[in-house]
Design a protein around this motif. Structure first.
Motif, PDB file in Angstrom:
ATOM      1  N   THR A   1       3.979  17.577   4.516  1.00  0.00           N
ATOM      2  CA  THR A   1       3.787  16.127   4.449  1.00  0.00           C
ATOM      3  C   THR A   1       2.849  15.669   5.558  1.00  0.00           C
ATOM      4  O   THR A   1       2.905  16.163   6.685  1.00  0.00           O
ATOM      5  CB  THR A   1       5.151  15.417   4.585  1.00  0.00           C
ATOM      6  N   ARG A   2       2.014  14.712   5.228  1.00  0.00           N
ATOM      7  CA  ARG A   2       1.120  14.126   6.228  1.00  0.00           C
ATOM      8  C   ARG A   2       1.965  13.261   7.156  1.00  0.00           C
ATOM      9  O   ARG A   2       2.679  12.377   6.706  1.00  0.00           O
ATOM     10  CB  ARG A   2       0.052  13.270   5.561  1.00  0.00           C
ATOM     11  N   ALA A   3       1.894  13.530   8.421  1.00  0.00           N
ATOM     12  CA  ALA A   3       2.746  12.837   9.389  1.00  0.00           C
ATOM     13  C   ALA A   3       2.297  11.414   9.653  1.00  0.00           C
ATOM     14  O   ALA A   3       3.111  10.552   9.957  1.00  0.00           O
ATOM     15  CB  ALA A   3       2.787  13.616  10.701  1.00  0.00           C
ATOM     16  N   ASP A   4       1.017  11.163   9.509  1.00  0.00           N
ATOM     17  CA  ASP A   4       0.515   9.858   9.923  1.00  0.00           C
ATOM     18  C   ASP A   4       0.092   8.948   8.779  1.00  0.00           C
ATOM     19  O   ASP A   4      -0.142   7.769   8.992  1.00  0.00           O
ATOM     20  CB  ASP A   4      -0.638  10.020  10.910  1.00  0.00           C
ATOM     21  N   THR A   5      -0.004   9.495   7.553  1.00  0.00           N
ATOM     22  CA  THR A   5      -0.347   8.661   6.399  1.00  0.00           C
ATOM     23  C   THR A   5       0.405   9.182   5.180  1.00  0.00           C
ATOM     24  O   THR A   5       0.882  10.305   5.172  1.00  0.00           O
ATOM     25  CB  THR A   5      -1.855   8.700   6.070  1.00  0.00           C
ATOM     26  N   GLY A   6       0.463   8.402   4.162  1.00  0.00           N
ATOM     27  CA  GLY A   6       1.049   8.859   2.910  1.00  0.00           C
ATOM     28  C   GLY A   6      -0.025   9.300   1.930  1.00  0.00           C
ATOM     29  O   GLY A   6       0.250   9.528   0.761  1.00  0.00           O
ATOM     30  N   TYR A   7      -1.238   9.444   2.417  1.00  0.00           N
ATOM     31  CA  TYR A   7      -2.384   9.734   1.565  1.00  0.00           C
ATOM     32  C   TYR A   7      -2.859  11.170   1.754  1.00  0.00           C
ATOM     33  O   TYR A   7      -2.294  11.928   2.531  1.00  0.00           O
ATOM     34  CB  TYR A   7      -3.515   8.741   1.856  1.00  0.00           C
ATOM     35  N   GLY A   8      -3.921  11.530   1.046  1.00  0.00           N
ATOM     36  CA  GLY A   8      -4.451  12.890   1.091  1.00  0.00           C
ATOM     37  C   GLY A   8      -5.223  13.213   2.355  1.00  0.00           C
ATOM     38  O   GLY A   8      -5.837  14.265   2.442  1.00  0.00           O
ATOM     39  N   PHE A   9      -5.232  12.336   3.306  1.00  0.00           N
ATOM     40  CA  PHE A   9      -5.895  12.609   4.575  1.00  0.00           C
ATOM     41  C   PHE A   9      -4.894  12.386   5.696  1.00  0.00           C
ATOM     42  O   PHE A   9      -3.836  11.812   5.487  1.00  0.00           O
ATOM     43  CB  PHE A   9      -7.130  11.710   4.772  1.00  0.00           C
ATOM     44  N   GLY A  10      -5.225  12.841   6.865  1.00  0.00           N
ATOM     45  CA  GLY A  10      -4.322  12.720   8.005  1.00  0.00           C
ATOM     46  C   GLY A  10      -3.786  14.085   8.394  1.00  0.00           C
ATOM     47  O   GLY A  10      -3.997  15.076   7.708  1.00  0.00           O
ATOM     48  N   ALA A  11      -3.093  14.114   9.494  1.00  0.00           N
ATOM     49  CA  ALA A  11      -2.575  15.374  10.034  1.00  0.00           C
ATOM     50  C   ALA A  11      -1.269  15.770   9.351  1.00  0.00           C
ATOM     51  O   ALA A  11      -0.367  14.948   9.192  1.00  0.00           O
ATOM     52  CB  ALA A  11      -2.350  15.234  11.538  1.00  0.00           C
ATOM     53  N   ARG A  12      -1.187  17.030   8.964  1.00  0.00           N
ATOM     54  CA  ARG A  12       0.069  17.548   8.417  1.00  0.00           C
ATOM     55  C   ARG A  12       1.089  17.637   9.543  1.00  0.00           C
ATOM     56  O   ARG A  12       0.737  17.795  10.703  1.00  0.00           O
ATOM     57  CB  ARG A  12      -0.125  18.915   7.792  1.00  0.00           C
ATOM     58  N   PHE A  13       2.348  17.578   9.162  1.00  0.00           N
ATOM     59  CA  PHE A  13       3.428  17.665  10.144  1.00  0.00           C
ATOM     60  C   PHE A  13       3.350  18.993  10.894  1.00  0.00           C
ATOM     61  O   PHE A  13       3.528  19.051  12.101  1.00  0.00           O
ATOM     62  CB  PHE A  13       4.768  17.516   9.419  1.00  0.00           C
ATOM     63  N   VAL A  14       3.081  20.068  10.160  1.00  0.00           N
ATOM     64  CA  VAL A  14       2.891  21.404  10.731  1.00  0.00           C
ATOM     65  C   VAL A  14       1.626  21.983  10.090  1.00  0.00           C
ATOM     66  O   VAL A  14       1.426  21.820   8.884  1.00  0.00           O
ATOM     67  CB  VAL A  14       4.121  22.304  10.434  1.00  0.00           C
ATOM     68  N   PRO A  15       0.780  22.665  10.854  1.00  0.00           N
ATOM     69  CA  PRO A  15      -0.445  23.236  10.271  1.00  0.00           C
ATOM     70  C   PRO A  15      -0.146  24.160   9.082  1.00  0.00           C
ATOM     71  O   PRO A  15       0.871  24.847   9.054  1.00  0.00           O
ATOM     72  CB  PRO A  15      -1.056  24.019  11.433  1.00  0.00           C
ATOM     73  N   GLU A  16      -1.069  24.171   8.122  1.00  0.00           N
ATOM     74  CA  GLU A  16      -0.893  24.973   6.905  1.00  0.00           C
ATOM     75  C   GLU A  16      -0.680  26.458   7.207  1.00  0.00           C
ATOM     76  O   GLU A  16       0.114  27.108   6.532  1.00  0.00           O
ATOM     77  CB  GLU A  16      -2.097  24.812   5.986  1.00  0.00           C
ATOM     78  N   LYS A  17      -1.379  26.990   8.194  1.00  0.00           N
ATOM     79  CA  LYS A  17      -1.237  28.416   8.527  1.00  0.00           C
ATOM     80  C   LYS A  17       0.179  28.731   8.986  1.00  0.00           C
ATOM     81  O   LYS A  17       0.729  29.774   8.651  1.00  0.00           O
ATOM     82  CB  LYS A  17      -2.248  28.828   9.604  1.00  0.00           C
TER      83      LYS A  17
END
Length: 110
Positions: free
Chosen positions: A49-65
């Motif tokens: 989940t994006r921590a800072d927005t509900g949209y397709g941009f912004g920082a993920r809560f934890v990096p994908e890797k």
């Protein structure tokens, strides 16, 4: 934004605790494998989940890797593949680190 972040931390904390409890049960039971997969699905959703927005941009809560590595280690653990005990222990340690970060932002009424 901060309310969203606190809600996400609270939800992730709860779901990670459930996953850790399931991982600490004896391995090898079919019901436990299913419970691990179900608990991981909830945690993975939180981590992606994006921590800072509900949209397709912004920082993920934890990096994908990090999320992908946790998923691979969990698969090793629940399938009982070689090194499953070490993978399980590492996943628990990594999840505990995320729990520690989330604990500072828990807000059950946010």
């Amino acid at each position: 934004m901060w309310t969203r972040y606190r809600k996400l931390c609270t939800q992730a904390h709860k779901n990670i605790q459930i996953l850790i409890r399931v991982l600490e049960k004896p391995a090898g039971e079919i019901e436990n494998q299913s419970a691990i997969q179900d608990a991981w699905d909830a945690v993975e959703l939180d981590l992606r989940t994006r921590a800072d927005t509900g949209y397709g941009f912004g920082a993920r809560f934890v990096p994908e890797k990090v999320t992908a590595a946790l998923g691979e280690a969990l698969e090793t653990a629940w399938k009982g593949l070689p090194g499953h005990q070490e993978a399980r222990d590492q996943v628990i340690a990594d999840l505990q680190t995320i729990l520690d970060v989330c604990a500072r932002r828990i807000d059950s009424v946010a």
